[in-house]
Design a protein around this motif. Structure first.
Motif, PDB file in Angstrom:
ATOM      1  N   SER A 162       0.946  -1.139   0.098  1.00 17.02           N
ATOM      2  CA  SER A 162      -0.068  -0.066   0.090  1.00 17.02           C
ATOM      3  C   SER A 162       0.936   1.203  -0.064  1.00 17.02           C
ATOM      4  O   SER A 162       0.580   2.240  -0.736  1.00 17.02           O
ATOM      5  N   GLN A 163       1.916   1.184   0.757  1.00 19.83           N
ATOM      6  CA  GLN A 163       2.834   2.341   0.784  1.00 19.83           C
ATOM      7  C   GLN A 163       3.626   2.590  -0.621  1.00 19.83           C
ATOM      8  O   GLN A 163       3.565   3.583  -1.198  1.00 19.83           O
ATOM      9  N   ALA A 164       3.804   1.630  -1.258  1.00 17.17           N
ATOM     10  CA  ALA A 164       4.375   1.567  -2.556  1.00 17.17           C
ATOM     11  C   ALA A 164       3.242   2.471  -3.637  1.00 17.17           C
ATOM     12  O   ALA A 164       3.584   3.319  -4.342  1.00 17.17           O
ATOM     13  N   SER A 165       2.173   1.973  -3.453  1.00 16.50           N
ATOM     14  CA  SER A 165       1.086   2.601  -4.467  1.00 16.50           C
ATOM     15  C   SER A 165       0.907   4.031  -4.075  1.00 16.50           C
ATOM     16  O   SER A 165       0.444   4.630  -4.915  1.00 16.50           O
ATOM     17  N   ARG A 166       0.883   4.183  -2.818  1.00  9.99           N
ATOM     18  CA  ARG A 166       0.753   5.827  -2.629  1.00  9.99           C
ATOM     19  C   ARG A 166       1.695   6.670  -2.999  1.00  9.99           C
ATOM     20  O   ARG A 166       1.583   7.676  -3.448  1.00  9.99           O
ATOM     21  N   THR A 167       2.810   6.024  -2.862  1.00 13.33           N
ATOM     22  CA  THR A 167       4.204   6.814  -3.378  1.00 13.33           C
ATOM     23  C   THR A 167       4.022   7.051  -4.772  1.00 13.33           C
ATOM     24  O   THR A 167       4.462   8.272  -5.463  1.00 13.33           O
ATOM     25  N   TYR A 168       3.524   6.026  -5.496  1.00 12.00           N
ATOM     26  CA  TYR A 168       3.576   6.206  -7.051  1.00 12.00           C
ATOM     27  C   TYR A 168       2.733   6.869  -7.313  1.00 12.00           C
ATOM     28  O   TYR A 168       2.457   7.802  -8.385  1.00 12.00           O
ATOM     29  N   LEU A 169       1.508   7.010  -6.665  1.00 11.33           N
ATOM     30  CA  LEU A 169       0.203   7.998  -6.988  1.00 11.33           C
ATOM     31  C   LEU A 169       0.773   9.411  -6.714  1.00 11.33           C
ATOM     32  O   LEU A 169       0.432  10.359  -7.522  1.00 11.33           O
ATOM     33  N   ALA A 170       1.482   9.517  -5.662  1.00 13.40           N
ATOM     34  CA  ALA A 170       1.957  11.028  -5.596  1.00 13.40           C
ATOM     35  C   ALA A 170       2.632  11.761  -6.549  1.00 13.40           C
ATOM     36  O   ALA A 170       2.727  12.944  -6.694  1.00 13.40           O
ATOM     37  N   SER A 171       3.483  10.812  -7.240  1.00 10.88           N
ATOM     38  CA  SER A 171       4.193  11.356  -8.659  1.00 10.88           C
ATOM     39  C   SER A 171       3.605  11.106  -9.804  1.00 10.88           C
ATOM     40  O   SER A 171       4.145  11.261 -10.949  1.00 10.88           O
ATOM     41  N   ALA A 172       2.149  10.688  -9.849  1.00  8.81           N
ATOM     42  CA  ALA A 172       1.528  10.804 -10.765  1.00  8.81           C
ATOM     43  C   ALA A 172       0.884  12.035 -11.582  1.00  8.81           C
ATOM     44  O   ALA A 172       1.800  12.949 -11.278  1.00  8.81           O
ATOM     45  N   ASP A 173       0.042  11.863 -12.351  1.00 11.38           N
ATOM     46  CA  ASP A 173      -0.200  13.271 -13.194  1.00 11.38           C
ATOM     47  C   ASP A 173      -1.563  14.148 -12.812  1.00 11.38           C
ATOM     48  O   ASP A 173      -1.982  15.001 -13.171  1.00 11.38           O
ATOM     49  N   ARG A 174      -1.637  14.256 -11.166  1.00 10.90           N
ATOM     50  CA  ARG A 174      -2.477  15.019 -10.484  1.00 10.90           C
ATOM     51  C   ARG A 174      -3.883  15.070 -10.953  1.00 10.90           C
ATOM     52  O   ARG A 174      -4.341  15.848 -11.034  1.00 10.90           O
ATOM     53  N   GLY A 175      -4.300  13.891 -11.255  1.00  8.13           N
ATOM     54  CA  GLY A 175      -5.909  13.584 -11.656  1.00  8.13           C
ATOM     55  C   GLY A 175      -6.049  14.090 -13.244  1.00  8.13           C
ATOM     56  O   GLY A 175      -7.125  13.945 -13.700  1.00  8.13           O
ATOM     57  N   ALA A 176      -5.060  14.483 -14.077  1.00  8.78           N
ATOM     58  CA  ALA A 176      -5.159  14.923 -15.353  1.00  8.78           C
ATOM     59  C   ALA A 176      -5.744  13.709 -16.312  1.00  8.78           C
ATOM     60  O   ALA A 176      -6.608  14.100 -17.296  1.00  8.78           O
ATOM     61  N   GLY A 177      -5.211  12.476 -16.016  1.00  6.12           N
ATOM     62  CA  GLY A 177      -5.638  11.333 -16.850  1.00  6.12           C
ATOM     63  C   GLY A 177      -7.028  10.895 -16.719  1.00  6.12           C
ATOM     64  O   GLY A 177      -7.777  10.828 -17.560  1.00  6.12           O
ATOM     65  N   LEU A 178      -7.654  10.856 -15.440  1.00  6.09           N
ATOM     66  CA  LEU A 178      -8.747  10.675 -15.367  1.00  6.09           C
ATOM     67  C   LEU A 178      -9.919  11.834 -15.660  1.00  6.09           C
ATOM     68  O   LEU A 178     -10.867  11.602 -16.002  1.00  6.09           O
ATOM     69  N   ARG A 179      -9.332  12.802 -15.385  1.00  7.12           N
ATOM     70  CA  ARG A 179     -10.237  14.110 -15.867  1.00  7.12           C
ATOM     71  C   ARG A 179     -10.421  13.845 -17.424  1.00  7.12           C
ATOM     72  O   ARG A 179     -11.423  14.155 -17.943  1.00  7.12           O
ATOM     73  N   SER A 180      -9.532  13.725 -18.109  1.00  5.77           N
ATOM     74  CA  SER A 180      -9.361  13.605 -19.665  1.00  5.77           C
ATOM     75  C   SER A 180     -10.702  12.680 -19.972  1.00  5.77           C
ATOM     76  O   SER A 180     -11.129  12.570 -20.897  1.00  5.77           O
TER      77      SER A 180
END
Length: 270
Positions: free
Chosen positions: A162-180
């Motif tokens: 879970s910690q690895a998943s949250r760390t990855y998410l923090a460096s992701a696209d800040r929601g731009a992918g889901l928004r598009s």
């Protein structure tokens, strides 16, 4: 149809979140009976949830009790499985009384024609590796094997993942992918009033275009305690007020709002 007013929140990651976050979520849930018609948990309420036959994670007890109290008071609860709490089942459905749903949910939410998903795995290229891993983790054989591991050990193993998943998410696209993805779907389907995602930890409320539907994301309580309130006339993004009385907290601070106004839903196709 889920009854209004409908409250939506997601991604509190209890178990990894601070005690202050857990207290806020508990207060939020305890304030709902008599005020909310329905509640949607759009995934990752817990940082790790798994159902053994005789055991539940100990830190979940008061949260589950608050959900059961809301259900007993006449509220409806829809829980969309996230990538951290996708191993739910009969305990949540039978003992707590939630409608625990894996995958997308389609239906009417306070009169809005709605599609809800947690949002994990939806991006085409970025989530390709995760989709392969998800297929393994949600396989019946893998779940059965995991159930044989002692809960203390399995929780420790899952916490590292879970910690690895949250760390990855923090460096992701800040929601731009889901928004598009949401905006494209709303532009393509004029009969869809509302799409709700979670997962990105980025709160959002946006109409795709004049006359088209709305994209909403309740954000994450790890960063700020934000939630959505949906009525037949309006969608609001609100901020929970820590330490206020129940009524004031549920009103919260309105950060953004979209009125349905004259842009009524089109009749459904025959």
């Amino acid at each position: 149809m889920l009854q209004p007013p409908c409250y939506v929140f997601s991604d509190s990651h209890l178990g990894a979140a601070s005690p202050a976050v857990e207290r806020d979520v508990l207060s939020f849930l305890q304030a709902l009976p008599g005020r909310a018609g329905s509640l949607i948990i759009n995934g990752d309420l817990f940082d790790f949830w798994f159902e053994w036959k005789k055991v539940i994670p100990r830190r979940s007890f008061r949260i589950l009790a608050a959900l059961a109290d809301f259900k007993d008071a006449g509220g409806e609860i829809l829980w969309i499985a996230g990538n951290h709490d996708c191993w739910g089942g009969s305990m949540l459905r039978d003992e707590v009384g939630v409608d625990y749903h894996v995958g997308e949910w389609k239906g009417k939410l306070a009169g809005w024609r709605t599609r809800i998903e947690h949002g994990d795995g939806l991006r085409d290229k970025e989530d390709r590796g995760y989709r392969a891993l998800r297929a393994v983790l949600r396989n019946r054989l893998a779940i059965g094997a995991f159930r044989w591991i002692h809960p203390d050990l399995s929780t420790w193993l899952a916490s590292g993942s879970s910690q690895a998943s949250r760390t990855y998410l923090a460096s992701a696209d800040r929601g731009a992918g889901l928004r598009s993805i949401a905006i494209a779907e709303l532009m393509a389907n004029k009969y869809l009033d509302l799409i709700i995602y979670g997962h990105s930890h980025v709160a959002a409320l946006e109409r795709a275009a004049p006359g088209r539907g709305v994209y909403a994301n309740a954000g994450s309580w790890l960063g700020a305690p934000t939630f959505l309130v949906i009525t037949p006339e309006r969608i609001e993004l609100r901020h929970w007020v820590t330490g206020a009385d129940d009524a004031e907290s549920l009103e919260g601070v309105c950060l953004d709002a979209i009125d349905r106004g004259a842009e009524k839903s089109l009749p459904e196709p025959a």
